[in-house]
Design an enzyme around this catalytic site. Structure first.
Site, PDB file in Angstrom:
ATOM      1  N   ASN A  32       0.800  -1.141   0.096  1.00 39.10           N
ATOM      2  CA  ASN A  32       0.067  -0.019   0.015  1.00 39.10           C
ATOM      3  C   ASN A  32       0.605   1.342   0.114  1.00 39.10           C
ATOM      4  OD1 ASN A  32      -2.662  -1.358   0.314  1.00 39.10           O
ATOM      5  ND2 ASN A  32      -2.097  -1.914   2.253  1.00 39.10           N
ATOM      6  N   TYR A  33       1.994   1.261   0.496  1.00 43.07           N
ATOM      7  CA  TYR A  33       2.646   2.356   0.500  1.00 43.07           C
ATOM      8  C   TYR A  33       3.894   2.672  -0.322  1.00 43.07           C
ATOM      9  CZ  TYR A  33      -0.177   3.706   4.446  1.00 43.07           C
ATOM     10  OH  TYR A  33      -1.279   3.637   5.167  1.00 43.07           O
ATOM     11  N   LEU A  34       4.385   1.541  -0.934  1.00 46.08           N
ATOM     12  CA  LEU A  34       5.867   1.807  -1.502  1.00 46.08           C
ATOM     13  C   LEU A  34       5.665   1.653  -3.137  1.00 46.08           C
ATOM     14  CD1 LEU A  34       7.988  -0.780   0.562  1.00 46.08           C
ATOM     15  CD2 LEU A  34       7.790   1.573   0.781  1.00 46.08           C
TER      16      LEU A  34
END
Length: 601
Positions: free
Chosen positions: A558-560
Site C-alpha cells: 500500500n505504501y511503496l
DNA sequence: CTGCCGACTTGTCGATAGGGAG
DNA sequence: CTCCCTATCGACAAGTCGGCAG
C-alpha cells in the site's frame, strides 16, 4: 518504439491531466509495412468526466450457504435440561459454540451483546425460558463442530478435489466481470456469511449478531446495455442501478455499524491499478514541494493564531512520524483509537530532558486496529513549547489539538498542493525511505540472497516508520530453532566436505593421475555448493529474526511505489519474483511494465 | 460548521494450499 | 509419497476523505 510510446504517454500522464483518447490496438503503416502496437491497459484512455466505465456486466454475488440444522442427537442444554431450539435461534447458538475456545466469549460485553441479539431470534416461548446465558450449555454443539472440522481434514483426496473443483467453477462463473473491453477479476464476489461480530481491540459491539444477507438487501450496479445478473429463484434484488461514476458491482448495508459494504474489482484490474498509479504520482508531486511545505509549517509554529500553530504541529507529526490523519469517531460505536488530529492529552508525555536528549515527546496510544503506537522522540524546542501551550488547563481526556480536525487540516493541505491530503505524507515518506535505504544498503558485489536481505531491511525501515507491527508468530521460536538446527547441520556438512577436499588434494599429490584430479574438482565444487547453501540459511535466519515483530506486507502493498522495487531489481539483476509473488506481480503489472532501471521516485 | 453518508484504501489475522524435506 | 511448515490469500474490519443537507 513501443517503449518510446509508453514513455511519452507516461510523461503525458504525469504532466498533463487532459489526455487524448486511445484505443487498445494501433495500426501504423510505415514504408508499406503494417506495424501493430498493443497498448497496455494502463496506457488506455481515461475518462475526463468522472465516469469510471462505459460497460459493466457481471453475474452478481454468491450468497452464503443456507443454514443446516443440527442433527437431533446434538443437544443444547438449558439449566441442565436438553432443549430443542427453533432454527433461527439454533443458528445463532452455533456461531457462539464455534467460538467457545476463544477468550473473548468470556468477556462481559461480548456475552451481553450476544445474548441480547440471540434473544431477538428466539420464539416468545424460548425467550421466556432462556433468561440467563450462564445456564446455557453449548458443549455438545462445540464438540460436534470440532469433530466436523476434524472429519473435513481427514477427507479423502477425491473429496477434497471435488470441493476444489466446485470452488473453481464458482470462481469461473461469478469471479469475473466485463468492464469496458476487459474481463476483470472480482475481488470479493462472495457475500459474508452471518456470524458474531468480533471487531478489533476493545470493541463495544463485540458479540453482536451479523445477520444473513439476502438478495433483497443487495443493490446491483451494472451498465444498462449489459445482461443483468439474475437473483436466486424466488427472490429479488433490492435495486438495480446503472451508476458509472462508481466502481462497485454490488453493495449492501451491514447491520453492525450500518455502513455500506461493496463488491469491487481485484487489485489487478485496470480501475484499481490506475488509481494506485495516480496515488504514487500524487506522492511524487509532494516530493517536489515538500521543502516548501516544511518551511511553511515551521514558520507556522510561531503564528499568533492557536489554530494555525496546532495545525502546524500536527502536520509536523504527520510528516515526521507518518501518523494517520485521525478522524473523529462516534463514541461507543467503535474501539477507542486515535490518529494525529484526534490525539488526546493522555496520549503524550513531555520530558524537557531525558537521558542525554532535550525536548522529548513520548507517544503512547492505540491507532488503527487498536495497534499500539509507542515512540519517544526528541522534537524541536519550538514544537515542545507549543505542545506545553496546547496542554495548558486541559484534562487527560481532552483533545490535544482542540482547534483542529482532519477536515480543516486537509483543506489547508489542498491549498498547499493540488490533491494533497494527510495520507499522502505516509505514502511519500514510505516510498522515499525505501528508495533512500535501498541506495544506502545495496552492495553491487553482494550475492542475490544478500541483496534481498538488504531489500528486506529497507522494507523494514518503512514498516517501522509506519508502525506496521505484528504479534510474533506462535511458532516463531520453534521455527527459529529448526532453522538453527539446519544451519548446524550444514556447518557439519561443510567441515566434512572440506576434509574430503583436503584428502582428495593429498591423494592427487601422491598419485598425480587424472582420476584424482577429477575428484579434487568434484570435491571443490561440493564445498562451494555447501558454502552457498550455508550462507543462504544464515541470511534467512538473520532476516527472520529481524522480522519477528514487524509486518512487511502492508507497506509493500500500500505504501511503496512499486516502480522503485522494479527499478532496483533491474539495476541489480534480481528476478522480480524474488520480491513480488504472483498476486503482487499482478497488482503491480503496470509498474513492472513501465519502470526502467533508472527510475527515480 | 457539523453530522452523516458514500466510496474507496489500508489493515490484521487465520485457514490452507502447495512446496520441499525426509 | 507423506508430512510438515510457511507463504499466500481471502475474510472482514477499520481507516481516510469528499460531498451534501440542515
Amino acid at each position: 518504439e513501443h517503449d518510446k510510446k509508453a514513455k511519452k504517454r507516461k510523461h503525458e500522464y504525469e504532466e498533463d491531466e487532459e489526455d487524448e483518447l486511445l484505443g487498445s490496438v494501433f495500426f501504423f503503416s510505415v514504408m508499406g509495412c503494417v506495424l501493430l502496437f498493443v497498448v497496455f491497459r494502463w496506457e488506455e484512455e481515461r475518462y475526463t468526466d468522472g465516469s469510471k466505465w462505459r460497460f459493466l456486466e457481471h453475474k452478481g454475488p454468491v450468497f452464503a450457504p443456507p443454514y443446516e440444522p443440527l442433527p437431533d442427537k446434538v443437544k443444547f442444554y438449558y439449566d441442565g435440561k436438553p432443549m430443542k431450539l427453533s432454527a433461527p435461534a439454533e443458528e445463532v447458538t452455533t456461531f457462539f459454540s464455534k467460538m467457545l475456545d476463544h477468550e473473548y466469549t468470556t468477556k462481559d460485553i461480548f456475552r451481553k451483546n450476544f445474548f441480547k441479539d440471540w434473544r431477538k431470534e428466539m420464539t416468545s416461548e424460548e425467550k421466556s425460558k432462556i433468561t440467563d446465558l450462564n445456564k446455557c450449555n453449548f458443549s455438545e454443539m462445540s464438540e460436534y463442530f470440532k469433530t466436523q472440522s476434524e472429519a473435513r481434514k481427514q477427507m479423502s483426496k477425491e473429496e477434497k478435489q471435488k470441493i476444489k473443483e466446485e470452488n473453481e467453477r464458482l470462481l469461473q462463473e461469478y469471479g469475473f466481470c466485463i468492464m469496458d473491453n476487459h474481463k476483470e477479476r472480482i475481488g470479493n464476489f462472495r457475500i459474508e456469511p452471518p456470524g458474531l461480530f468480533r471487531g478489533r481491540g476493545d470493541h463495544p459491539k463485540m458479540g453482536m449478531l451479523k445477520r444473513r444477507i439476502r438478495p433483497e438487501d443487495i443493490i446491483i450496479n451494472c451498465s444498462k446495455d449489459s445482461k443483468q445478473p439474475k437473483p436466486p429463484p424466488g427472490t429479488k434484488w433490492k435495486e438495480v442501478r446503472h451508476d458509472n461514476k462508481v466502481t462497485w458491482l454490488a453493495s449492501w448495508t451491514e447491520n453492525i455499524q450500518g455502513s455500506i459494504k461493496y463488491i469491487m474489482l481485484n487489485p489487478s484490474s485496470r480501475i484499481k491499478g490506475e488509481k494506485d498509479w495516480q496515488k504514487y504520482e500524487t506522492a511524487r508531486r509532494l516530493k517536489k514541494c515538500v521543502d516548501r511545505i516544511r518551511t511553511q509549517y515551521r514558520d507556522d509554529w510561531k503564528s499568533k493564531e492557536m489554530r494555525i500553530r496546532q495545525r502546524a504541529v500536527a502536520l509536523y507529526f504527520i510528516d515526521k512520524l507518518a501518523l494517520r490523519a485521525g478522524n473523529e469517531k462516534e463514541e461507543g460505536e467503535t474501539a477507542d483509537t486515535v490518529g494525529c488530529c484526534s490525539l488526546r492529552v493522555e496520549h503524550i508525555k513531555l520530558y524537557p530532558k531525558m537521558d542525554d536528549q532535550e525536548y522529548v515527546v513520548e507517544f503512547d496510544f492505540l491507532g488503527k486496529d487498536s495497534i499500539r503506537y509507542y515512540n519517544k522522540i526528541p522534537v524541536e524546542k519550538r514544537v515542545f513549547k507549543n505542545l506545553q501551550l496546547f496542554l495548558e488547563n486541559k484534562q487527560p481526556e481532552d483533545d490535544l489539538f482542540d482547534r483542529l480536525n482532519t477536515s480543516i487540516l486537509n483543506k489547508h493541505l489542498q491549498e498547499l498542493m493540488d490533491g494533497l491530503t494527510a495520507k499522502v505524507f505516509r505514502t511519500y515518506n514510505a516510498s522515499i525511505t525505501l528508495q533512500q535505504q535501498l541506495k544506502e544498503l545495496t552492495c553491487p558485489d553482494d550475492s542475490v540472497p544478500a541483496k534481498i536481505l538488504s531489500y528486506n531491511r529497507a522494507n523494514r525501515a518503512v514498516a517501522i516508520l509506519c508502525n506496521h507491527q505484528r504479534a510474533p508468530p506462535k511458532t516463531f521460536e520453534k521455527s527459529m530453532q529448526n532453522l538453527q538446527t539446519k544451519i548446524d547441520e550444514k556447518q557439519n556438512q561443510l567441515s566434512a566436505a572440506r576434509k574430503q577436499l583436503k584428502a582428495a588434494k593429498a591423494d592427487r599429490k601422491a598419485s598425480r593421475d587424472e582420476k584424482s584430479k577429477k575428484t579434487v574438482e568434484v570435491k571443490r565444487k561440493a564445498v562451494q555448493r555447501i558454502e552457498e547453501q550455508l550462507m543462504k540459511l544464515q541470511v534467512q535466519a538473520t532476516d527472520r529474526e529481524e522480522n519477528k515483530q514487524i509486518a512487511l506486507g502492508t507497506s509493500k502493498l500500500n505504501y511503496l511505489d512499486p516502480r522503485i522495487s522494479v527499478a532496483w531489481c533491474k539495476k541489480f539483476g534480481i528476478p522480480i519474483e524474488k520480491i513480488y509473488n504472483k498476486t503482487q506481480r499482478e497488482k503491480f503489472a503496470w509498474a513492472i511494465d513501465m519502470a526502467e532501471k533508472d527510475y527515480e521516485f
